[in-house]
Design an enzyme around this catalytic site. Sequence first.
Site, mmCIF file in Angstrom:
data_model
loop_
_atom_site.group_PDB
_atom_site.id
_atom_site.type_symbol
_atom_site.label_atom_id
_atom_site.label_comp_id
_atom_site.label_asym_id
_atom_site.label_seq_id
_atom_site.Cartn_x
_atom_site.Cartn_y
_atom_site.Cartn_z
ATOM 1 N N ALA A 184 8.147 42.453 -19.493
ATOM 2 C CA ALA A 184 7.405 43.625 -19.973
ATOM 3 C C ALA A 184 8.303 44.854 -19.988
ATOM 4 O O ALA A 184 9.258 44.954 -19.216
ATOM 5 C CB ALA A 184 6.197 43.869 -19.071
ATOM 6 N N GLY A 185 7.973 45.797 -20.877
ATOM 7 C CA GLY A 185 8.697 47.053 -20.935
ATOM 8 C C GLY A 185 9.569 47.204 -22.161
ATOM 9 O O GLY A 185 9.893 48.316 -22.566
ATOM 10 N N MET A 207 9.845 55.757 -17.123
ATOM 11 C CA MET A 207 9.100 55.930 -18.375
ATOM 12 C C MET A 207 7.647 56.378 -18.148
ATOM 13 O O MET A 207 7.145 57.245 -18.840
ATOM 14 C CB MET A 207 9.116 54.639 -19.194
ATOM 15 C CG MET A 207 10.518 54.132 -19.541
ATOM 16 S SD MET A 207 11.504 55.256 -20.536
ATOM 17 C CE MET A 207 10.756 55.027 -22.134
ATOM 18 N N PHE A 227 4.692 54.264 -18.176
ATOM 19 C CA PHE A 227 3.681 53.592 -19.016
ATOM 20 C C PHE A 227 3.434 54.342 -20.325
ATOM 21 O O PHE A 227 2.285 54.529 -20.747
ATOM 22 C CB PHE A 227 2.355 53.446 -18.260
ATOM 23 C CG PHE A 227 2.319 52.391 -17.187
ATOM 24 C CD1 PHE A 227 3.361 51.507 -16.993
ATOM 25 C CD2 PHE A 227 1.214 52.291 -16.342
ATOM 26 C CE1 PHE A 227 3.312 50.535 -15.985
ATOM 27 C CE2 PHE A 227 1.156 51.321 -15.344
ATOM 28 C CZ PHE A 227 2.212 50.446 -15.160
ATOM 29 N N ASN A 261 -0.246 44.761 -13.544
ATOM 30 C CA ASN A 261 0.837 45.613 -13.048
ATOM 31 C C ASN A 261 0.288 46.653 -12.074
ATOM 32 O O ASN A 261 -0.325 47.648 -12.483
ATOM 33 C CB ASN A 261 1.530 46.297 -14.233
ATOM 34 C CG ASN A 261 2.847 46.935 -13.839
ATOM 35 O OD1 ASN A 261 3.071 47.265 -12.677
ATOM 36 N ND2 ASN A 261 3.721 47.115 -14.810
ATOM 37 N N SER A 315 4.550 49.132 -10.714
ATOM 38 C CA SER A 315 5.500 50.075 -11.323
ATOM 39 C C SER A 315 5.638 51.295 -10.417
ATOM 40 O O SER A 315 4.640 51.833 -9.929
ATOM 41 C CB SER A 315 5.009 50.519 -12.702
ATOM 42 O OG SER A 315 5.779 51.610 -13.155
ATOM 43 N N THR A 361 10.184 39.866 -9.900
ATOM 44 C CA THR A 361 9.604 41.110 -9.389
ATOM 45 C C THR A 361 9.700 42.213 -10.446
ATOM 46 O O THR A 361 10.423 42.070 -11.437
ATOM 47 C CB THR A 361 10.390 41.601 -8.149
ATOM 48 O OG1 THR A 361 11.755 41.857 -8.547
ATOM 49 C CG2 THR A 361 10.385 40.585 -7.034
ATOM 50 N N GLY A 377 17.367 40.873 -12.679
ATOM 51 C CA GLY A 377 18.780 40.577 -12.498
ATOM 52 C C GLY A 377 19.249 39.250 -13.043
ATOM 53 O O GLY A 377 20.322 38.768 -12.671
#
Length: 354
Positions: free
Chosen positions: A68-69, A119, A121, A179, A182, A243, A295
């Site tokens: 996501a993102g 950011m 959301f 979520n 965040s 994560t 990662g």
Amino acid sequence: MLNYQTLRPFIFKTNPETAHSIVESVARVSPNIPMLLPFLSYKNCIYDSILAQKIDGMDFYNPVGLAAGFDKNATMIESLCAFGFSHLELGAVTPLAQNGNDKPRLWRHIQEESIQNAMGFNNEGANAVNARLRKLFPFVIPLGVNIGKNKITPQEKAMKDYLSLARDFKQTSDYLSVNLSSPNTPNLRDLQNVNFIKDLLLELCKIYTKPIYLKIAPDLEIDFALSLIEVAINSGAKGIIATNTTSDYSLVSQPQDKGGISGKVLASKSREMLKQISLSLKDKNQKTTLISVGGITDAQEAYIRIRLGANLVQVFSALIFEGPSLIRKINLDLKDLLERDGFNHISEAVGVDL
């Protein structure tokens, strides 16, 4: 030959958010260019029975998805599919459109191959995202929607936002990613508590009958994280996404004082969290879907996560540093690693190092 590594120094001279907007603009028009996406799909999509899995009723032709993102507003689905992802997680989406936090809010840590984002959301809201999904759904690969509460929604009304989103996307998504982790929405991580997660999952499952996954932060104390996960699973969650980004700013040499860090420096934290979750589930003999993110930059890291119990992996930051050929390379190399170690199917490798 012109490739991504040749272009990268020029891309990195551009403001990170501007660069992402350019990528989005290109991705939006690509489906209109004759034969472009079929050509990219032919080049990038790796089909091999050793990599294909059916998980929670969904078909994944390889284990590598988009975190996501990256595609917050579901504007790049067709183009991203052509780069070889087995699934796309869209969002985070909030009920109402919101601008997110003030700029600048996105930074590259080039030496550490990591990204820091604050950011907040930023997205066009559930109605706009849902309208795009209606035109495509059901899609050729699973589409998940990462859902979050609006910044202006008070904590005591947070559940209302999540339930509203479950109603919005129950006909236009294959799974939901909840979520609560965040670091960029004030006090959102406070919702990572046993009582809220239990109540939320029980109510979400009444509305949304497809798989629901809980996305957790890498900065939680492990015992606390395990207690949240146990409650989530017992309350109807099909799995855990581990994560989200980290607030541990000591991982990079020149951090900003806000936001969450993703990319290569998160690998160790994310890997350890996955391992502890997998061991706990194994001890309790619980079969739960685990999606590892944080990662993952190559097939070797993806393979480590699979051997530590991940059914699927997701990437984001590595795309920025390695370019769009990354997914093809991970899948080809992963196939070689599985065959080298004598596995006939990826499922045989899940959790073997526990």
